[in-house]
Design an enzyme around this catalytic site. Sequence first.
Site, PDB file in Angstrom:
ATOM      1  N   HIS A   1       0.832  -1.215   0.000  1.00 44.79           N
ATOM      2  CA  HIS A   1       0.000   0.000   0.000  1.00 44.79           C
ATOM      3  C   HIS A   1       0.861   1.257   0.000  1.00 44.79           C
ATOM      4  O   HIS A   1       0.397   2.335   0.354  1.00 44.79           O
ATOM      5  CB  HIS A   1      -0.940   0.015   1.206  1.00 44.79           C
TER       6      HIS A   1
HETATM    7  S1  FES Z   1       1.711  -0.555   3.298  1.00 43.71           S
HETATM    8 FE1  FES Z   1       0.121  -1.917   3.777  1.00 43.71          FE
HETATM    9  S2  FES Z   1       1.170  -3.659   4.419  1.00 43.71           S
HETATM   10 FE2  FES Z   1       2.765  -2.277   3.998  1.00 43.71          FE
END
Ligand code: FES
Length: 196
Positions: free
Chosen positions: A153
Amino acid sequence: MSEAGLNRRHLLTVATSVAGAVGVGFAAVPFLASWKPSARAQALGAPVEVDISKLDAGVMVRVKWRGKPVWILRRDAGMLEALPAVVSELSDPDSDKSEQPDYAKNATRSIRPEVLVVIGNCTHLGCAPIERFDVGAEDLGGDWPGGFFCPCHGSKFDLAGRVYAGVPAPTNLPIPPHRFIGDNLILIGDDTGVSA
Ligand code: FES
Protein backbone atom coordinates in the site's frame (compact mmCIF):
# COMPACT_ATOMS: atom_id res chain seq x y z
CA MET A 1 0.08 -73.83 49.27
CA SER A 2 2.30 -76.39 47.54
CA GLU A 3 5.85 -75.45 46.59
CA ALA A 4 4.81 -75.47 42.94
CA GLY A 5 1.95 -73.13 43.76
CA LEU A 6 4.25 -70.75 45.65
CA ASN A 7 6.75 -70.72 42.80
CA ARG A 8 3.98 -69.96 40.33
CA ARG A 9 2.70 -67.16 42.51
CA HIS A 10 6.21 -65.70 42.81
CA LEU A 11 6.61 -65.89 39.08
CA LEU A 12 3.32 -64.08 38.56
CA THR A 13 4.36 -61.37 41.02
CA VAL A 14 7.66 -60.85 39.25
CA ALA A 15 5.95 -60.81 35.87
CA THR A 16 3.45 -58.22 37.09
CA SER A 17 6.24 -56.08 38.55
CA VAL A 18 8.16 -56.15 35.31
CA ALA A 19 5.05 -55.33 33.34
CA GLY A 20 4.36 -52.50 35.79
CA ALA A 21 7.89 -51.15 35.44
CA VAL A 22 7.68 -51.27 31.67
CA GLY A 23 4.32 -49.55 31.85
CA VAL A 24 5.79 -46.76 33.96
CA GLY A 25 8.67 -46.58 31.55
CA PHE A 26 6.35 -46.06 28.60
CA ALA A 27 4.30 -43.57 30.55
CA ALA A 28 7.41 -41.67 31.62
CA VAL A 29 8.70 -41.06 28.09
CA PRO A 30 5.92 -38.74 26.93
CA PHE A 31 5.98 -36.96 30.26
CA LEU A 32 9.71 -36.28 30.02
CA ALA A 33 9.40 -35.45 26.34
CA SER A 34 6.88 -32.76 27.17
CA TRP A 35 9.52 -30.98 29.23
CA LYS A 36 12.13 -31.01 26.55
CA PRO A 37 11.76 -28.13 24.06
CA SER A 38 11.01 -29.50 20.62
CA ALA A 39 13.20 -28.58 17.70
CA ARG A 40 10.34 -26.44 16.42
CA ALA A 41 10.03 -24.61 19.74
CA GLN A 42 13.77 -24.03 19.77
CA ALA A 43 13.64 -22.74 16.21
CA LEU A 44 10.79 -20.41 17.10
CA GLY A 45 12.16 -19.09 20.36
CA ALA A 46 15.89 -19.46 20.63
CA PRO A 47 18.18 -16.48 20.08
CA VAL A 48 19.85 -16.41 16.67
CA GLU A 49 23.55 -15.71 16.28
CA VAL A 50 24.57 -13.83 13.15
CA ASP A 51 28.11 -13.34 11.88
CA ILE A 52 28.35 -10.06 9.99
CA SER A 53 32.10 -10.16 9.36
CA LYS A 54 31.49 -10.57 5.62
CA LEU A 55 28.71 -8.02 5.39
CA ASP A 56 29.92 -5.10 3.30
CA ALA A 57 28.91 -1.51 3.97
CA GLY A 58 25.65 -0.73 2.21
CA VAL A 59 24.54 -4.36 2.18
CA MET A 60 21.78 -6.12 4.08
CA VAL A 61 21.37 -9.70 5.23
CA ARG A 62 18.12 -11.42 6.27
CA VAL A 63 17.67 -14.00 9.01
CA LYS A 64 14.64 -15.49 10.77
CA TRP A 65 13.96 -15.15 14.46
CA ARG A 66 10.77 -16.47 16.04
CA GLY A 67 9.37 -16.85 12.55
CA LYS A 68 9.90 -13.18 11.79
CA PRO A 69 12.21 -11.73 9.16
CA VAL A 70 15.06 -9.79 10.75
CA TRP A 71 17.20 -7.57 8.59
CA ILE A 72 20.72 -6.55 9.41
CA LEU A 73 21.98 -3.62 7.37
CA ARG A 74 25.55 -2.36 7.60
CA ARG A 75 24.95 1.29 6.78
CA ASP A 76 27.65 3.08 4.85
CA ALA A 77 28.64 6.72 5.42
CA GLY A 78 26.13 8.04 2.88
CA MET A 79 23.29 6.09 4.51
CA LEU A 80 24.17 7.49 7.92
CA GLU A 81 24.25 11.02 6.51
CA ALA A 82 20.76 10.53 5.07
CA LEU A 83 19.21 9.85 8.49
CA PRO A 84 19.10 13.40 9.90
CA ALA A 85 18.25 14.83 6.48
CA VAL A 86 14.81 13.18 6.35
CA VAL A 87 13.63 13.84 9.91
CA SER A 88 11.10 16.51 8.90
CA GLU A 89 9.36 14.05 6.57
CA LEU A 90 8.88 11.30 9.15
CA SER A 91 5.83 10.43 11.21
CA ASP A 92 7.66 9.31 14.35
CA PRO A 93 11.26 10.56 14.01
CA ASP A 94 12.08 10.07 17.70
CA SER A 95 10.42 6.65 17.84
CA ASP A 96 8.08 7.74 20.63
CA LYS A 97 5.15 5.67 19.31
CA SER A 98 7.23 2.81 17.97
CA GLU A 99 8.52 -0.47 19.28
CA GLN A 100 12.18 -0.81 20.14
CA PRO A 101 14.34 -1.47 23.20
CA ASP A 102 15.46 1.67 25.06
CA TYR A 103 19.01 1.27 23.79
CA ALA A 104 17.71 1.60 20.21
CA LYS A 105 15.55 4.65 20.84
CA ASN A 106 18.06 7.05 19.38
CA ALA A 107 18.82 8.84 16.14
CA THR A 108 20.05 5.71 14.37
CA ARG A 109 17.75 3.23 16.17
CA SER A 110 20.71 1.00 16.82
CA ILE A 111 23.44 0.03 19.26
CA ARG A 112 26.22 0.84 16.78
CA PRO A 113 25.35 3.61 14.34
CA GLU A 114 26.45 1.62 11.30
CA VAL A 115 24.55 -1.59 12.11
CA LEU A 116 20.75 -1.56 11.87
CA VAL A 117 18.89 -4.62 13.18
CA VAL A 118 15.20 -4.37 12.37
CA ILE A 119 12.14 -6.59 11.90
CA GLY A 120 11.11 -6.58 8.26
CA ASN A 121 7.33 -6.61 8.69
CA CYS A 122 5.42 -3.55 7.54
CA THR A 123 3.56 -2.04 10.50
CA HIS A 124 0.48 -1.49 8.34
CA LEU A 125 -0.73 -5.02 7.55
CA GLY A 126 2.45 -7.02 7.84
CA CYS A 127 3.68 -7.18 4.24
CA ALA A 128 7.38 -7.46 3.57
CA PRO A 129 8.86 -4.11 2.51
CA ILE A 130 11.71 -4.25 0.04
CA GLU A 131 15.04 -2.53 0.31
CA ARG A 132 15.31 0.42 -2.01
CA PHE A 133 18.81 1.72 -1.56
CA ASP A 134 18.81 3.29 -5.01
CA VAL A 135 19.17 6.96 -4.17
CA GLY A 136 17.09 9.21 -6.42
CA ALA A 137 14.73 6.44 -7.57
CA GLU A 138 12.24 8.07 -9.94
CA ASP A 139 9.30 5.89 -8.86
CA LEU A 140 9.83 7.03 -5.27
CA GLY A 141 9.86 10.70 -5.99
CA GLY A 142 13.26 11.49 -7.45
CA ASP A 143 14.64 12.89 -4.19
CA TRP A 144 14.46 9.47 -2.56
CA PRO A 145 17.45 9.14 -0.19
CA GLY A 146 17.25 5.34 0.08
CA GLY A 147 15.23 3.28 2.51
CA PHE A 148 12.54 0.61 2.46
CA PHE A 149 9.35 0.56 0.43
CA CYS A 150 6.28 -1.57 1.06
CA PRO A 151 4.66 -2.32 -2.30
CA CYS A 152 1.37 -3.48 -0.73
CA HIS A 153 0.00 0.00 0.00
CA GLY A 154 2.97 2.28 -0.54
CA SER A 155 4.44 2.80 2.93
CA LYS A 156 7.96 4.19 2.99
CA PHE A 157 10.59 3.86 5.69
CA ASP A 158 13.98 5.46 6.01
CA LEU A 159 17.30 3.69 6.54
CA ALA A 160 16.58 3.39 10.27
CA GLY A 161 13.15 1.84 9.63
CA ARG A 162 11.38 5.10 10.52
CA VAL A 163 8.08 5.55 8.73
CA TYR A 164 7.39 8.52 6.50
CA ALA A 165 4.37 10.72 7.22
CA GLY A 166 1.29 10.32 5.04
CA VAL A 167 1.55 6.59 4.37
CA PRO A 168 -0.68 3.82 5.77
CA ALA A 169 1.91 2.30 8.15
CA PRO A 170 1.37 3.90 11.58
CA THR A 171 4.72 3.28 13.26
CA ASN A 172 8.37 2.60 12.59
CA LEU A 173 9.57 -0.92 11.87
CA PRO A 174 10.17 -2.68 15.21
CA ILE A 175 13.67 -3.29 16.53
CA PRO A 176 14.12 -6.71 18.13
CA PRO A 177 16.12 -7.25 21.31
CA HIS A 178 19.72 -7.95 20.39
CA ARG A 179 23.29 -7.50 21.51
CA PHE A 180 26.82 -7.82 20.21
CA ILE A 181 28.67 -10.85 21.51
CA GLY A 182 31.76 -10.09 19.44
CA ASP A 183 33.02 -7.42 17.07
CA ASN A 184 31.09 -9.02 14.24
CA LEU A 185 28.72 -11.33 16.07
CA ILE A 186 25.16 -10.34 16.92
CA LEU A 187 22.76 -12.30 19.07
CA ILE A 188 19.17 -11.63 18.07
CA GLY A 189 16.55 -12.28 20.73
CA ASP A 190 18.81 -11.73 23.74
CA ASP A 191 19.89 -8.36 25.07
CA THR A 192 21.08 -9.38 28.50
CA GLY A 193 23.24 -6.64 29.97
CA VAL A 194 22.59 -4.04 27.26
CA SER A 195 21.56 -0.67 28.61
CA ALA A 196 20.45 2.52 26.94
S1 FES B 1 1.71 -0.55 3.30
FE1 FES B 1 0.12 -1.92 3.78
S2 FES B 1 1.17 -3.66 4.42
FE2 FES B 1 2.76 -2.28 4.00
